[in-house]
Design a protein around this motif. Structure first.
Motif, PDB file in Angstrom:
ATOM      1  N   TYR A 231     -17.313  16.321  11.469  1.00  0.00           N
ATOM      2  CA  TYR A 231     -16.161  16.721  10.257  1.00  0.00           C
ATOM      3  C   TYR A 231     -16.569  18.226   9.475  1.00  0.00           C
ATOM      4  O   TYR A 231     -15.709  18.899   9.332  1.00  0.00           O
ATOM      5  CB  TYR A 231     -15.738  15.627   9.271  1.00  0.00           C
TER       6      TYR A 231
ATOM      7  N   TYR B 288       0.894  -1.277   0.175  1.00  0.00           N
ATOM      8  CA  TYR B 288      -0.076  -0.191  -0.129  1.00  0.00           C
ATOM      9  C   TYR B 288       0.924   1.335  -0.008  1.00  0.00           C
ATOM     10  O   TYR B 288       0.601   2.081  -0.835  1.00  0.00           O
ATOM     11  CB  TYR B 288      -0.993  -0.077   1.119  1.00  0.00           C
TER      12      TYR B 288
ATOM     13  N   SER C  48     -18.154   6.612  13.896  1.00  0.00           N
ATOM     14  CA  SER C  48     -17.080   6.571  14.587  1.00  0.00           C
ATOM     15  C   SER C  48     -17.333   7.541  15.914  1.00  0.00           C
ATOM     16  O   SER C  48     -16.789   7.179  16.885  1.00  0.00           O
ATOM     17  CB  SER C  48     -16.038   7.174  14.072  1.00  0.00           C
TER      18      SER C  48
HETATM   19  O1  1CP Z   1      -2.697   6.479   3.455  1.00  0.00           O
HETATM   20  C1  1CP Z   1      -2.994   7.604   4.248  1.00  0.00           C
HETATM   21  O2  1CP Z   1      -2.400   8.226   4.778  1.00  0.00           O
HETATM   22  C2  1CP Z   1      -4.427   7.625   4.676  1.00  0.00           C
HETATM   23  C3  1CP Z   1      -5.060   6.779   5.681  1.00  0.00           C
HETATM   24  C4  1CP Z   1      -6.455   6.624   5.332  1.00  0.00           C
HETATM   25  C5  1CP Z   1      -6.859   5.451   5.013  1.00  0.00           C
HETATM   26  C6  1CP Z   1      -6.068   4.130   4.561  1.00  0.00           C
HETATM   27  C7  1CP Z   1      -7.621   7.699   5.721  1.00  0.00           C
HETATM   28  C8  1CP Z   1      -7.388   8.952   6.091  1.00  0.00           C
HETATM   29  N1  1CP Z   1      -8.476   7.022   5.232  1.00  0.00           N
HETATM   30  C9  1CP Z   1      -8.304   5.690   4.921  1.00  0.00           C
HETATM   31  C10 1CP Z   1      -9.092   4.493   4.184  1.00  0.00           C
HETATM   32  C11 1CP Z   1     -10.480   4.376   4.863  1.00  0.00           C
HETATM   33  N2  1CP Z   1     -11.204   5.126   5.726  1.00  0.00           N
HETATM   34  C12 1CP Z   1     -11.403   3.188   4.723  1.00  0.00           C
HETATM   35  C13 1CP Z   1     -10.911   2.258   3.456  1.00  0.00           C
HETATM   36  C14 1CP Z   1     -11.336   0.760   3.655  1.00  0.00           C
HETATM   37  C15 1CP Z   1     -10.634   0.039   4.780  1.00  0.00           C
HETATM   38  O3  1CP Z   1      -9.561  -0.572   4.266  1.00  0.00           O
HETATM   39  O4  1CP Z   1     -11.436  -0.333   5.867  1.00  0.00           O
HETATM   40  C16 1CP Z   1     -12.520   3.224   5.567  1.00  0.00           C
HETATM   41  C17 1CP Z   1     -13.752   2.354   5.751  1.00  0.00           C
HETATM   42  C18 1CP Z   1     -12.524   4.611   6.302  1.00  0.00           C
HETATM   43  C19 1CP Z   1     -13.393   5.138   7.180  1.00  0.00           C
HETATM   44  C20 1CP Z   1     -13.066   6.420   7.993  1.00  0.00           C
HETATM   45  N3  1CP Z   1     -12.438   7.604   7.443  1.00  0.00           N
HETATM   46  C21 1CP Z   1     -13.587   6.571   9.079  1.00  0.00           C
HETATM   47  C22 1CP Z   1     -14.444   5.655   9.871  1.00  0.00           C
HETATM   48  C23 1CP Z   1     -13.954   4.642  10.525  1.00  0.00           C
HETATM   49  C24 1CP Z   1     -12.963   5.084  11.724  1.00  0.00           C
HETATM   50  O5  1CP Z   1     -11.858   4.801  11.520  1.00  0.00           O
HETATM   51  O6  1CP Z   1     -13.345   5.593  12.473  1.00  0.00           O
HETATM   52  C25 1CP Z   1     -13.085   7.662   9.481  1.00  0.00           C
HETATM   53  C26 1CP Z   1     -13.546   8.543  10.763  1.00  0.00           C
HETATM   54  C27 1CP Z   1     -12.633   8.421   8.733  1.00  0.00           C
HETATM   55  C28 1CP Z   1     -11.884   9.936   8.417  1.00  0.00           C
HETATM   56  C29 1CP Z   1     -10.432   9.804   8.182  1.00  0.00           C
HETATM   57  N4  1CP Z   1      -9.744   9.294   7.050  1.00  0.00           N
HETATM   58  C30 1CP Z   1      -8.181   9.329   7.132  1.00  0.00           C
HETATM   59  C31 1CP Z   1      -8.146   9.603   8.761  1.00  0.00           C
HETATM   60  C32 1CP Z   1      -6.684   9.575   9.063  1.00  0.00           C
HETATM   61  C33 1CP Z   1      -9.189   9.774   9.405  1.00  0.00           C
HETATM   62  C34 1CP Z   1      -9.746  10.021  10.849  1.00  0.00           C
HETATM   63  C35 1CP Z   1      -9.530  11.596  10.859  1.00  0.00           C
HETATM   64  C36 1CP Z   1      -9.547  12.262  12.466  1.00  0.00           C
HETATM   65  O7  1CP Z   1     -10.715  11.772  12.892  1.00  0.00           O
HETATM   66  O8  1CP Z   1      -8.736  13.058  12.593  1.00  0.00           O
END
Ligand code: 1CP
Length: 344
Positions: free
Chosen positions: A151, A36, A206
């Protein structure tokens, strides 16, 4: 109703008990996998991956090739919905996401919707589904309205979701209008994913844990029930998993009132309690502590056994209680899959 050709994870979502339980892991694609990190570096950023359907398809399939999971979760992010509603979205290196302008007054009327963003995601779903072994279930997803609103209002992640909670008290009408708009876009979005090939969908809430009980009823349960009933009318046979992280004792009301087919349990929920309290036969998903997976060895084995034993007579999909953590050793994921494939 299950049909003979349903893959195991889908059969469990429709109410069958399977032993061993089918498994997938939240955030199973991502930075703990070297393949990845390599593709992300090549494409230049996270959104460049998400909006390139070949790259997003490849990333979705990476964990399946390594571990043989029962579910493929679409590679995307919950914040694609605010992006499609017209907020600008960026992911800085080593930072969380940023949405601008922040909707601190809840007013989204000046935003120009960009439905084309969602169409890109449907392309990924179609490509993944075409590439999948029929024994693997294709999972779509979206954020729940409350979590998305936190958000959109703050413009970024926040510790206690204070800005959205304040707005919801200060101007419930404006906040309701925002939630209603997110509900409508989310129904279209999930329906689009299902039309493109998703066989089940998950709603990630979340930040469900930050609300008082009355606010939880209004901003978590009611909009989730609205989405579920509208999706049921469009796609009655496609199961919906609700994941209200941090809901604690409010999980019972969530399970009873939203209409979701299955509930995701976070790692703070005692599986024995959940089994006692949830409706008989309702499928559950979870709930290994992501840090037990990092620990591996005996700690992992004990935690896995406890969860499997609690759900030995209920439809159960094995998963983490929250997303996989960045420094998870890849061989511990293999260890987990080996443990799950052995009888209890
Ligand atoms: O590569 C990177 O630097 C990005 C990291 C990353 C990834 C791999 C983010 C940033 N999002 C994702 C993918 C992602 N996000 C998936 C893909 C499928 C999987 O493999 O599961 C899914 C389902 C999400 C869902 C998601 N995004 C949620 C819900 C689940 C949870 O973790 O609570 C939330 C809150 C997000 C927002 C988000 N996206 C990324 C980040 C770092 C965050 C959190 C931000 C924060 O609250 O500060």
């Amino acid at each position: 109703m299950t049909i003979a050709s349903d893959p195991p994870l889908l059969a469990v979502l429709k109410g069958e008990h399977r032993d061993p339980p089918p498994v997938w892991l939240m955030r199973q694609a991502g930075r703990y996998l070297p393949e990845y990190r390599a593709l992300r570096a090549e494409k230049g950023g996270f959104l460049e991956l998400v909006y390139d359907s070949d790259a997003a398809c490849e990333v979705t399939l990476q964990p399946l090739r390594r571990f043989g999971m029962d579910g493929a979760i679409l590679f995307s992010d919950i914040l694609i919905v605010p992006h499609a509603m017209g907020q600008n979205l960026t992911f800085g290196v080593g930072e969380g996401p940023h949405l601008s302008p922040a909707l601190s007054d809840g007013d989204f009327s000046h935003l120009t919707p960009e439905p084309g963003h969602l169409a890109k995601i449907y392309e990924t779903v179609t490509k993944v589904r075409a590439a999948l072994d029929p024994k693997v279930t294709m999972l779509g997803f979206a954020g729940s309205p409350w979590t998305i609103a936190t958000y959109m209002v703050a413009g970024q992640g926040s510790k206690d979701q204070s800005e959205a909670r304040r707005l919801a008290y200060r101007d419930p009408q404006a906040f309701q209008a925002l939630i209603d708009r997110i509900v409508t876009v989310t129904v279209d979005y999930l329906s689009g994913q299902i039309n493109a090939g998703a066989q089940a969908v998950q709603l990630f809430d979340s930040w469900a844990g930050s609300l008082s009980p009355a606010q939880f009823e209004r901003w978590v349960i009611a909009p989730t029930a609205d989405i579920v009933s509208r999706l049921m009318q469009l796609h009655g046979d496609v199961p919906i998993i609700g994941f209200p992280k941090g809901a604690g004792a409010k999980l019972a009301a969530y399970a009873a009132e939203t209409g979701v087919d299955a509930v995701g349990l976070d790692e703070t929920i005692d599986p024995v309690w959940a089994d006692m309290m949830l409706p008989v036969g309702m499928p559950v998903q979870g709930n290994l502590d992501p840090l037990a997976l990092i620990a591996g060895g005996d700690a992992l084995k004990t935690a896995v056994t406890r969860i499997r034993a609690a759900f030995d007579s209920r439809p159960h999909i094995f998963n983490l209680g929250h997303g996989i953590v960045l420094d998870t050793p890849v061989d511990h994921v293999e260890e987990l899959l080996d443990l799950l494939h052995k009888p209890l």
